[in-house]
Write an enzyme that holds these catalytic residues in place. Structure first.
Site, PDB file in Angstrom:
ATOM      1  N   SER A  62       0.842  -1.201  -0.045  1.00 46.14           N
ATOM      2  CA  SER A  62      -0.037  -0.059   0.058  1.00 46.14           C
ATOM      3  C   SER A  62       0.891   1.173   0.061  1.00 46.14           C
ATOM      4  CB  SER A  62      -1.083   0.218   1.242  1.00 46.14           C
ATOM      5  OG  SER A  62      -1.527  -1.203   1.221  1.00 46.14           O
ATOM      6  N   ALA A 156      -4.882  -1.111  -2.684  1.00 48.00           N
ATOM      7  CA  ALA A 156      -4.099  -0.589  -1.383  1.00 48.00           C
ATOM      8  C   ALA A 156      -5.208  -0.104  -0.370  1.00 48.00           C
ATOM      9  CB  ALA A 156      -3.792   0.942  -1.971  1.00 48.00           C
ATOM     10  N   LYS A 157      -4.679  -0.387   0.807  1.00 44.85           N
ATOM     11  CA  LYS A 157      -5.567  -0.122   2.010  1.00 44.85           C
ATOM     12  C   LYS A 157      -5.079   1.154   2.542  1.00 44.85           C
ATOM     13  CE  LYS A 157      -7.131  -2.561   6.186  1.00 44.85           C
ATOM     14  NZ  LYS A 157      -8.461  -2.519   5.942  1.00 44.85           N
ATOM     15  N   ALA A 158      -5.692   2.292   1.830  1.00 37.44           N
ATOM     16  CA  ALA A 158      -5.173   3.787   2.235  1.00 37.44           C
ATOM     17  C   ALA A 158      -6.519   4.357   2.764  1.00 37.44           C
ATOM     18  CB  ALA A 158      -5.111   4.344   0.782  1.00 37.44           C
ATOM     19  N   TYR A 162     -11.111   5.124   2.363  1.00 35.01           N
ATOM     20  CA  TYR A 162     -12.171   4.666   3.201  1.00 35.01           C
ATOM     21  C   TYR A 162     -13.444   5.824   3.212  1.00 35.01           C
ATOM     22  CZ  TYR A 162     -10.324  -0.107   4.158  1.00 35.01           C
ATOM     23  OH  TYR A 162      -9.732  -1.022   3.857  1.00 35.01           O
TER      24      TYR A 162
END
Ligand code: PPE
Length: 329
Positions: A62, A156-158, A162
């Protein structure tokens, strides 16, 4: 939320209340952060972090995708996390590593804003509730589509991404549902607001693939392996919205939520959790809690401190830092 005592920031252990940042931190304004959600479970062999290295590798990916130099190696973060769990005296907890652009420069190309790295751990129960895990949750297909790779990076876990999940979750909660299911930009099934999705029809277990804008979930990968080991057929394919309503069984899985059956979607009744969901859920639970020998390698054991007197003591820097100050180094 339940507090713990210590938080790790930029190499130091600081008291929970003192883990603060400047209001002009870049990540607060633009969402320039990448994070992870990991869980540690109490097992017969002590606290154990589920697929720790896989989660940290995704954090690294990420960060790479958003051009954020992490500044810490994955082993460093992993060891700091073990130490953090020990210092907080936790047997089981949720683990939240976050790397974000901090205070120093504004604007969109803020290369001199430092990248801050932190890890917090605290007790956090099943995200959609124990009752949801047992009897299933009610879900609603969101009017918000999952972020598209044309504009952001589903892999990506950005942090900023969210906002999309929050819109979907808020809509479903305000409408009285437990969870939202997002479609991708093509209108095919993507995932829950914080979980991957599995749809079971005529004995086949299907889940959307990487090109369907999913987050490459660690629970998803574990569930696929468990289901195959149990002898079920699992396919990675596009899933039409109508298949949700016609499914024999549907379930969601993610770190915070664990494995949760879905009992109703858009007021179509799917009934009580089915046999296949139950079988996979039981084995997944065993794997998480260290009761399944065949998945023992997925657990990263938090070894007891070598000298317990040392582990209990905070570092000098943390003790000497004035309240509210940011400790770096
Ligand atoms: N999709 C999304 C969008 C997502 O956020 C998660 C995890 C998953 C799939 C499942 O991924 P994995 O945990 O690797 O199996 N969501 C994290 C954050 C949830 C939150 O509310 O915060 C989590 O479950 O920790």
């Amino acid at each position: 939320m339940d507090k713990s005592e210590w938080i790790w920031i930029n190499g130091e252990f600081v008291a929970w209340e003192d883990a603060q940042i400047h209001v002009l931190s870049h990540g607060l304004h633009y969402g320039t952060g990448v994070f992870e959600g990991i869980r540690c479970y109490a097992t017969d062999r002590g606290p154990a972090v589920f697929r720790h290295r896989e989660h940290l590798r995704r954090l690294e990916h990420s960060a790479e995708l958003y051009y954020l130099p992490l500044g810490y190696g994955l082993e460093e973060i992993r060891e700091a996390t073990h130490e953090l769990i020990r210092r907080n005296g936790l047997e089981s907890c949720y683990i939240r590593p976050l790397a974000f652009r901090g205070y120093g420069e504004m604007g969109l190309y803020a290369q001199t804003a430092p990248v801050e790295v932190m890890v917090a751990v605290w007790p956090w129960g099943a995200y959609l509730g124990e009752e949801g895990k047992r009897n299933g949750v009610r879900a609603k297909v969101s009017s918000w589509r999952r972020i598209s790779p044309a504009g952001l990076i589903p892999h990506a876990k950005a942090s900023g991404q969210y906002l999309n999940s929050i819109l979907a979750k808020t809509e479903s909660a305000k409408a009285g549902y437990d969870e939202a299911i997002l479609l991708d930009e093509r209108g095919t099934v993507c995932e829950g607001s914080g979980e991957n999705i599995f749809v079971i029809r005529d004995g086949e277990i299907a889940t959307p693939g990487h090109a369907a804008s999913i987050l490459d979930g660690v629970s998803r990968r574990s569930v696929i392996q468990i289901a195959r080991d149990l002898g079920y057929k699992v396919v990675d394919r596009d899933i039409a919205r109508a298949e949700l309503y016609l499914a024999d069984e549907v379930f969601l899985c993610g770190t915070a939520a664990e494995l949760v059956p879905v009992r109703e979607i858009d007021d179509h009744d799917l009934g009580d959790p089915g046999e296949i969901t139950r079988a996979i859920q039981a084995m997944f639970d065993d794997a998480l809690h260290g009761r399944a020998q065949e998945y023992a390698e997925w657990l990263d054991l938090v070894e007891p401190a070598r000298r317990s007197s040392e582990a209990a003591k905070p570092s000098r820097a943390a003790v000497e830092a004035p309240a509210g100050s940011k400790v770096s180094g």
